[in-house]
Design a protein around this motif. Structure first.
Motif, PDB file in Angstrom:
ATOM      1  N   VAL A  49     -20.522  22.438 -48.810  1.00 19.60           N
ATOM      2  CA  VAL A  49     -21.769  22.611 -49.550  1.00 19.60           C
ATOM      3  C   VAL A  49     -21.729  23.884 -50.383  1.00 19.60           C
ATOM      4  O   VAL A  49     -22.616  24.151 -51.175  1.00 19.60           O
ATOM      5  CB  VAL A  49     -23.033  22.612 -48.644  1.00 19.60           C
ATOM      6  N   GLY A  50     -20.713  24.695 -50.181  1.00 17.26           N
ATOM      7  CA  GLY A  50     -20.520  25.848 -51.049  1.00 17.26           C
ATOM      8  C   GLY A  50     -21.134  27.118 -50.517  1.00 17.26           C
ATOM      9  O   GLY A  50     -21.282  28.079 -51.248  1.00 17.26           O
ATOM     10  N   GLY A  51     -21.531  27.145 -49.257  1.00 18.98           N
ATOM     11  CA  GLY A  51     -22.094  28.373 -48.712  1.00 18.98           C
ATOM     12  C   GLY A  51     -22.404  28.183 -47.233  1.00 18.98           C
ATOM     13  O   GLY A  51     -22.359  27.073 -46.719  1.00 18.98           O
ATOM     14  N   LYS A 349     -28.920  28.231 -58.297  1.00 27.14           N
ATOM     15  CA  LYS A 349     -28.158  29.330 -57.691  1.00 27.14           C
ATOM     16  C   LYS A 349     -28.972  30.599 -57.840  1.00 27.14           C
ATOM     17  O   LYS A 349     -29.378  30.944 -58.960  1.00 27.14           O
ATOM     18  CB  LYS A 349     -26.808  29.464 -58.378  1.00 27.14           C
ATOM     19  N   LEU A 350     -29.213  31.275 -56.740  1.00 26.30           N
ATOM     20  CA  LEU A 350     -30.044  32.477 -56.764  1.00 26.30           C
ATOM     21  C   LEU A 350     -29.159  33.695 -56.542  1.00 26.30           C
ATOM     22  O   LEU A 350     -28.147  33.623 -55.833  1.00 26.30           O
ATOM     23  CB  LEU A 350     -31.108  32.388 -55.668  1.00 26.30           C
ATOM     24  N   ALA A 351     -29.577  34.804 -57.125  1.00 32.05           N
ATOM     25  CA  ALA A 351     -28.787  36.030 -57.029  1.00 32.05           C
ATOM     26  C   ALA A 351     -28.613  36.446 -55.567  1.00 32.05           C
ATOM     27  O   ALA A 351     -29.527  36.272 -54.751  1.00 32.05           O
ATOM     28  CB  ALA A 351     -29.483  37.143 -57.807  1.00 32.05           C
ATOM     29  N   ALA A 352     -27.428  37.009 -55.258  1.00 33.22           N
ATOM     30  CA  ALA A 352     -27.197  37.533 -53.907  1.00 33.22           C
ATOM     31  C   ALA A 352     -28.309  38.511 -53.571  1.00 33.22           C
ATOM     32  O   ALA A 352     -28.754  39.269 -54.432  1.00 33.22           O
ATOM     33  CB  ALA A 352     -25.836  38.225 -53.857  1.00 33.22           C
ATOM     34  N   GLY A 353     -28.762  38.475 -52.333  1.00 38.92           N
ATOM     35  CA  GLY A 353     -29.801  39.403 -51.917  1.00 38.92           C
ATOM     36  C   GLY A 353     -31.213  38.855 -52.104  1.00 38.92           C
ATOM     37  O   GLY A 353     -32.171  39.466 -51.633  1.00 38.92           O
ATOM     38  N   PRO A 407     -33.729  34.432 -45.161  1.00 37.73           N
ATOM     39  CA  PRO A 407     -33.321  35.589 -44.357  1.00 37.73           C
ATOM     40  C   PRO A 407     -31.956  36.176 -44.718  1.00 37.73           C
ATOM     41  O   PRO A 407     -31.702  37.346 -44.461  1.00 37.73           O
ATOM     42  CB  PRO A 407     -33.341  35.062 -42.916  1.00 37.73           C
ATOM     43  N   SER A 408     -31.072  35.393 -45.298  1.00 33.16           N
ATOM     44  CA  SER A 408     -29.769  35.952 -45.675  1.00 33.16           C
ATOM     45  C   SER A 408     -29.201  35.125 -46.817  1.00 33.16           C
ATOM     46  O   SER A 408     -29.776  34.104 -47.190  1.00 33.16           O
ATOM     47  CB  SER A 408     -28.810  35.924 -44.472  1.00 33.16           C
ATOM     48  N   ASP A 409     -28.090  35.562 -47.357  1.00 28.83           N
ATOM     49  CA  ASP A 409     -27.432  34.757 -48.386  1.00 28.83           C
ATOM     50  C   ASP A 409     -26.911  33.463 -47.754  1.00 28.83           C
ATOM     51  O   ASP A 409     -26.675  33.406 -46.552  1.00 28.83           O
ATOM     52  CB  ASP A 409     -26.245  35.527 -48.994  1.00 28.83           C
ATOM     53  N   VAL A 448     -30.458  24.851 -52.430  1.00 29.40           N
ATOM     54  CA  VAL A 448     -30.251  26.041 -53.262  1.00 29.40           C
ATOM     55  C   VAL A 448     -29.207  26.925 -52.593  1.00 29.40           C
ATOM     56  O   VAL A 448     -28.989  26.845 -51.383  1.00 29.40           O
ATOM     57  CB  VAL A 448     -31.566  26.857 -53.476  1.00 29.40           C
ATOM     58  N   LEU A 449     -28.576  27.749 -53.389  1.00 29.67           N
ATOM     59  CA  LEU A 449     -27.513  28.615 -52.891  1.00 29.67           C
ATOM     60  C   LEU A 449     -27.877  30.058 -53.241  1.00 29.67           C
ATOM     61  O   LEU A 449     -28.144  30.358 -54.406  1.00 29.67           O
ATOM     62  CB  LEU A 449     -26.223  28.212 -53.601  1.00 29.67           C
ATOM     63  N   VAL A 450     -27.903  30.915 -52.226  1.00 31.22           N
ATOM     64  CA  VAL A 450     -28.190  32.325 -52.481  1.00 31.22           C
ATOM     65  C   VAL A 450     -26.873  33.092 -52.441  1.00 31.22           C
ATOM     66  O   VAL A 450     -26.154  33.029 -51.444  1.00 31.22           O
ATOM     67  CB  VAL A 450     -29.168  32.897 -51.428  1.00 31.22           C
TER      68      VAL A 450
END
Lengths: 451, 118
Positions: A49-51, A349-353, A407-409, A448-450
């Motif tokens: 799933v990429g994360g 895709k959301l920015a890290a953090g 809560p986390s990436d 979604v992917l953080v």
């Protein structure tokens, strides 16, 4: 519109040609989608799933992550033939609509394009059943007949209709009866709609009840039958494309309209202009396009689209994939409750953090209103309520917003579940399997992917 | 032969729409041409393709993923509801061979993986 092709078939067979002119347009059918990995462990799944799957602890065993929910089986040849999806193109329409077929023209609106409070023309889904009629040169001379079980049959031009009856507007969802069909397993027959065979526009016209009353319905009138001018795809003028109807009480509802304007513009040809019905809450096929006749009947209508398993659902659940018993089917009336996330889009895709995310969406429930919309980020283990807006009028959709914590990436799925005013919630999977896939309203899922 | 025996029926339906079309204004929407090569290559592809597109694009066919038995139901439905010429015997079997191998029953649909490895 079917002319060119008809001629080429004719030529081909008349001359017994080996095949038609093989001019490739670079288009390929989306006949297969990427395969699904077998027996993947969590690590493999996360990779797929990429994360990292953040809420993996609550992820039920055997549940295919939303990001992987696609055909588990595929024909290898089909995969080879699969190319990019065919692009959609129609004047004034958003190219982001998903093309389902060109003849007849059918296209749905991906959920994230339903983010407007009122769906504009550019994003409104298209469903045709027959050949697209050419627009009339003088729309106001368009004629509508009301006949059957009435004391004084009417024949009115659109111009007369506008003069004689008070203009009325409603914001209402128009939804294809087959919306959600693609969620059935085994797959159901027909256009493979996800959730996008729906939109909410402002419809303007005359009250259907007022027009019917002007014709003086007899006490024997119990059901309507609707007719339009679109020709059957076979080109046979004697065959009706579709003719559906409803019990008189539904026709007499205040929001049922004979419509000539959509979003304050003359009703576009592609949406049934110059004149159509708008029967909110029930399958879109009742909202007949290119409307030219309504016949009142002394019994249930039996036109094409009324019988067999068309626009019908099982009374007692049947074995999925089994043989339908037509006696066990009843007409689909009110559409079921449905909620969608309209922002962010699936695959955002959301920015890290990023630790918080604002969600927006819509929900509607056929004849009913929506009582609550909940969202879950842990595969349905826990749910949080959303802020749900009020409808502008009955049959309007309701917009909702929510803030979720991340809560986390990693990888998240957001599930949305609407509850109607009769306390019925959207199910996990498309319910009450039927061969043509009506009533498919499982919860909407996005991923979604953080980071 | 599948193609020969169906040709007459198809020409019949094709002729029904061809007269007097040349004077009409340009249509509101013109679908693009389709060719059999756009679809999975299995035996009887051309015959099935040209038979089905007499009325609609092959896209509606390719959207489906059905068992042979349910493809058979589709053919019956096309004939009963939409007046598709009835096809029986060997020709029907050939069409079912193509449809059920090119568009077989699929399990999970309706959701595409936004993050699928390319």
């Amino acid at each position: 519109m079917a002319r060119r092709r008809e001629r080429s078939i004719e030529e081909m067979y008349a001359e017994d040609a080996e095949r038609a002119d093989a001019v490739a347009f670079g288009r390929r059918a989306d006949v297969s989608r990427r395969g699904f990995l077998n027996g993947a462990g969590l690590a493999a799944m996360s990779a797929a799933v990429g994360g990292t799957i953040v809420h993996s602890a609550t992820m039920p065993g055997g549940l295919i992550p939303a990001a992987l929910a696609q055909e588990a089986k595929k024909a290898p040849e089909a995969a080879a033939a699969a190319k990019a999806p065919q692009p959609f193109s129609f004047p004034g329409k958003d190219p982001g609509l998903t093309l389902l077929g060109e003849r007849p023209l059918v296209a749905e609106t991906p959920e994230h394009l339903l983010d407007d409070e009122t769906t504009p023309f550019s994003k409104f889904f298209i469903r045709n059943n027959g050949q697209l009629p050419d627009p009339p040169a003088q729309p106001d001379t368009w004629e509508l007949t009301i006949d059957g079980e009435v004391n004084s049959p009417l024949k009115l031009t659109l111009g007369e209709l506008k003069k004689r009856f008070a203009e009325k507007s409603v914001h209402a969802v128009l939804e294809c009866g087959g919306n959600g069909r693609s969620f059935y397993t085994p797959s159901a027959r027909g256009n493979q709609w996800t959730n996008g065979g729906a939109g909410c526009a402002k419809w303007t016209g005359a009250s259907l009840a007022e027009v019917l009353k002007a014709a003086g319905p007899k006490s024997s009138a119990v059901y309507t039958a609707h007719y339009g001018t679109d020709q059957h795809l076979s080109g046979d003028p004697k065959q009706l494309t579709l003719s559906r109807g409803m019990p008189i009480p539904k026709a007499m509802e205040a929001e049922a309209l004979i419509v000539w304007a959509m979003n304050d513009e003359a009703l576009p040809n592609i949406h049934g202009g110059p004149l159509r019905l708008m029967i909110p809450g029930w399958p879109g096929s009742l909202s007949h396009k290119w409307l030219n006749k309504i016949t009142l009947r002394d019994k249930e209508h039996d036109g094409p689209g009324m019988t067999g398993t068309s626009y019908r659902v099982p009374i007692q659940p049947m074995v999925p994939g089994g043989k339908p018993d037509s006696k066990n089917f009843k007409i689909l009336e009110s559409m079921p409750v449905r909620g969608i996330v309209t922002n962010p889009a699936n695959g955002a895709k959301l920015a890290a953090g990023t630790r918080e995310l604002a969600l927006r969406g819509a929900a509607w429930a056929g004849d009913n209103s929506v009582k609550a919309v909940h969202v879950s980020t842990d595969f349905g283990s826990t749910w949080q309520p959303t802020q749900l807006g009020a409808p502008r009028n009955r049959f309007d959709w309701q917009r909702w917003t929510a803030n979720i914590k991340l809560p986390s990436d990693g990888y998240y799925e957001i599930w949305v579940r609407a509850t109607d005013s009769q306390d019925r919630m959207q199910p996990h999977v498309a319910p009450n399997w039927n061969p043509q896939g009506y009533g498919g309203n499982p919860m909407h899922r996005i991923a979604v992917l953080v980071g | 032969m599948l193609r020969k025996s169906l040709a007459a029926m198809l020409i019949g339906s094709a002729l029904a729409v061809s007269p007097a079309l040349s004077q009409q204004p340009p249509p509101a929407f013109e679908p693009r041409d389709e060719t059999p090569e756009m679809y999975p290559d299995h035996p009887n592809r051309e015959e099935t393709f040209y038979f089905c597109i007499a009325c609609h694009s092959f896209q509606i066919v390719a959207q489906q993923g059905l068992s042979r038995h349910r493809w058979d139901e589709v053919l019956t439905f096309m004939t009963e509801r939409h007046k598709m010429p009835d096809v029986q015997g060997d020709d029907r079997e050939k069409m079912l061979d193509y449809l059920s191998s090119a568009f077989p029953e699929r399990q999970q649909r309706g959701w595409k993986n936004p993050f699928a490895p390319q």
